[in-house]
Design a protein around this motif. Sequence first.
Motif, PDB file in Angstrom:
ATOM      1  N   LEU A  95       0.809  -1.228   0.000  1.00  0.00           N
ATOM      2  CA  LEU A  95       0.000   0.000   0.000  1.00  0.00           C
ATOM      3  C   LEU A  95       0.839   1.274   0.000  1.00  0.00           C
ATOM      4  CD1 LEU A  95      -2.794   1.288   0.135  1.00  0.00           C
ATOM      5  CD2 LEU A  95      -2.660   1.147   2.608  1.00  0.00           C
ATOM      6  N   GLY A  96       1.871   1.298   0.864  1.00  0.00           N
ATOM      7  CA  GLY A  96       2.703   2.495   0.937  1.00  0.00           C
ATOM      8  C   GLY A  96       3.349   2.813  -0.404  1.00  0.00           C
ATOM      9  N   GLU A  98       2.187   1.740  -3.317  1.00  0.00           N
ATOM     10  CA  GLU A  98       1.100   1.961  -4.275  1.00  0.00           C
ATOM     11  C   GLU A  98       0.681   3.436  -4.331  1.00  0.00           C
ATOM     12  OE1 GLU A  98      -1.938  -1.116  -3.729  1.00  0.00           O
ATOM     13  OE2 GLU A  98      -3.414   0.458  -4.089  1.00  0.00           O
ATOM     14  N   ILE A  99       0.757   4.100  -3.177  1.00  0.00           N
ATOM     15  CA  ILE A  99       0.356   5.499  -3.136  1.00  0.00           C
ATOM     16  C   ILE A  99       1.294   6.367  -3.959  1.00  0.00           C
ATOM     17  CG2 ILE A  99       0.208   7.484  -1.562  1.00  0.00           C
ATOM     18  CD1 ILE A  99      -0.952   5.504   0.492  1.00  0.00           C
ATOM     19  N   GLN A 100       2.571   5.959  -4.005  1.00  0.00           N
ATOM     20  CA  GLN A 100       3.560   6.774  -4.708  1.00  0.00           C
ATOM     21  C   GLN A 100       3.754   6.362  -6.166  1.00  0.00           C
ATOM     22  OE1 GLN A 100       4.976   9.315  -3.129  1.00  0.00           O
ATOM     23  NE2 GLN A 100       4.343   8.886  -1.035  1.00  0.00           N
ATOM     24  N   SER A 144       7.831   0.850   1.341  1.00  0.00           N
ATOM     25  CA  SER A 144       7.500   2.185   0.853  1.00  0.00           C
ATOM     26  C   SER A 144       8.753   2.793   0.242  1.00  0.00           C
ATOM     27  CB  SER A 144       6.997   3.057   2.004  1.00  0.00           C
ATOM     28  OG  SER A 144       5.853   2.472   2.564  1.00  0.00           O
TER      29      SER A 144
ATOM     30  N   TYR B 126      -2.836   7.071   8.705  1.00  0.00           N
ATOM     31  CA  TYR B 126      -1.774   6.391   7.966  1.00  0.00           C
ATOM     32  C   TYR B 126      -1.722   6.876   6.520  1.00  0.00           C
ATOM     33  CZ  TYR B 126       0.946   3.155   5.345  1.00  0.00           C
ATOM     34  OH  TYR B 126       1.888   2.654   4.491  1.00  0.00           O
ATOM     35  N   ALA B 130       1.264   8.830   4.617  1.00  0.00           N
ATOM     36  CA  ALA B 130       1.915   8.191   3.477  1.00  0.00           C
ATOM     37  C   ALA B 130       1.819   9.063   2.228  1.00  0.00           C
ATOM     38  CB  ALA B 130       1.288   6.822   3.215  1.00  0.00           C
ATOM     39  N   GLY B 131       1.143  10.203   2.361  1.00  0.00           N
ATOM     40  CA  GLY B 131       1.098  11.140   1.241  1.00  0.00           C
ATOM     41  C   GLY B 131      -0.004  10.854   0.237  1.00  0.00           C
ATOM     42  N   ALA B 132      -1.079  10.188   0.677  1.00  0.00           N
ATOM     43  CA  ALA B 132      -2.166   9.874  -0.252  1.00  0.00           C
ATOM     44  C   ALA B 132      -2.907  11.137  -0.667  1.00  0.00           C
ATOM     45  CB  ALA B 132      -3.134   8.885   0.390  1.00  0.00           C
ATOM     46  N   GLN B 136      -7.033   9.329  -3.812  1.00  0.00           N
ATOM     47  CA  GLN B 136      -6.563   8.029  -3.300  1.00  0.00           C
ATOM     48  C   GLN B 136      -7.240   7.690  -1.975  1.00  0.00           C
ATOM     49  OE1 GLN B 136      -2.337   8.797  -3.402  1.00  0.00           O
ATOM     50  NE2 GLN B 136      -2.025   7.267  -4.999  1.00  0.00           N
ATOM     51  N   LYS B 140      -9.180   4.317  -2.124  1.00  0.00           N
ATOM     52  CA  LYS B 140      -8.530   3.196  -1.441  1.00  0.00           C
ATOM     53  C   LYS B 140      -8.988   3.018  -0.005  1.00  0.00           C
ATOM     54  CE  LYS B 140      -4.331   3.649  -4.174  1.00  0.00           C
ATOM     55  NZ  LYS B 140      -4.539   2.534  -5.099  1.00  0.00           N
TER      56      LYS B 140
END
Lengths: 249, 227
Positions: A95-96, A98-100, A144, B126, B130-132, B136, B140
């Motif tokens: 997930l970490g 995936e966000i980037q 990440s 979180y 994490a910068g979403a 997102q 998500k």
Amino acid sequence: MSELIAESITKSFADKQILQNVSFTVKEGEFVALLGPSGSGKSTIFHLIGGMSRPDEGTFSLDGKDITGQRGMISYTPQNPSLFPWRTIIQNVVLGAEIQKKPDYQTAQEMLEKAGLKGYENAYPYQLSGGMQQRVAFVRALLSPQDFICLDEPFSALDEFTRLEMQQWLLNIWQENKKSILFVTHNIEEALYLADRLLILSNNPATIKYDFSLPFVRPRDENLFLTEEFLQWKRKIYQALQENNHIPS
Amino acid sequence: MFFAIPNWLLPAPTDIFHEAVNGWDSYAHHLLSTSNLAVVGFVIGVSVGLVVSISLHLLPSVRQAVYPLLILSQNIPIIVLAPLLVIWFGFGVLPKIIIITLVCFFPIVVATLDGFRQTSPDLMHYMRMAGASKSQLFRKLEIPHALPSIFSGLKIAATYSVMGAVISEWLGANKGIGVYMTLAQSSFRTDRVFVAIVFIMILCLIFFAIIIGLEKVMLKGRRGKDE
């Protein structure tokens, strides 16, 4: 490649000053523990590094780049594992990333195997024990793309046996990956056992009171807990924390 | 004396059963028409409900202004509103769809908005760290998190849609269970009224079962997540 510098960070909420002039550096590949009593503003420091809010004064820089108030620059493991209940373990650990960008399932698979989670890729979080969930959360942080990891009391919810096991596991996996880690805890032994350097926060408002470099050689194992040197350090840290805790008149 | 209730007042279950079997040809097309209407109305009502709740969620200020109006929309008795809709839009399918939409969308909106509101603060934290991005976060985290709530809303809406369809047919249609029921009622064919009731129930149960089946597929692996 990652060096975090916090420079004279000050933060107040409402009229209460939480952090005053907090400065510290976490060097490349270094494991730094931040120790302080509950409510001393440890979590606030993480929120600020993570860009959840901006400090009133001061800056954070990562590898010389100003990251004050920016989100997504560090990778983070919260106090509770915060896994997504509808994602399988493998989907959770990517997930970490995936966000980037696009996640890399191959590496994720390898990392899960190293973490002793082989066979659980397609399980759901509720099927795992607390320690395993915490491992998943940490693997997620490792996968990440950010090279700097913040751990917010990741083992505080675990029982003593699991915690010891997890600390040893964390040390092993960190030695392989050598990412820089900032580790917040209120457990003296945990901090001594894991860290290269130990920062002690004072109370109300918090500032960095001591910055100890720990002399214990790596790789470390559980025997360290019983050495004379370790106990002396423990006493020293305990006293340093005691000075803090006097009730202001 | 006391037990000598005439058949037109309260028919025996066997009579109702006979009518259900023998009269199949006389009401089968009504049944089909009502299920069609209910399905179409349900789909439109749910879509409207989802669109409304998602827009209200993304625009919190609008939400505060519009939410009370949504509640008011549920206070107007359908029985009063339906004839008005017939006057405005005629006897066609449009006023019927409007009625079903009106009863279906509200449970969806309430359930979906609640689902969004109850998004776990830890997971939110979180994702932010994490910068979403906002989209997102929505795709998500918020949508998957709200899914169980949305399904609760769907279950309520599914049963309402059949009721809505029958009521809308009462007020002017040439076929449907509602029509069949009205005709039966005015000619004192109580047995047929009961047949209609039984089929309305069966229809509701089928709808409900379909939603539960869908829920099982889509929420696979979520059991026990909340302890």
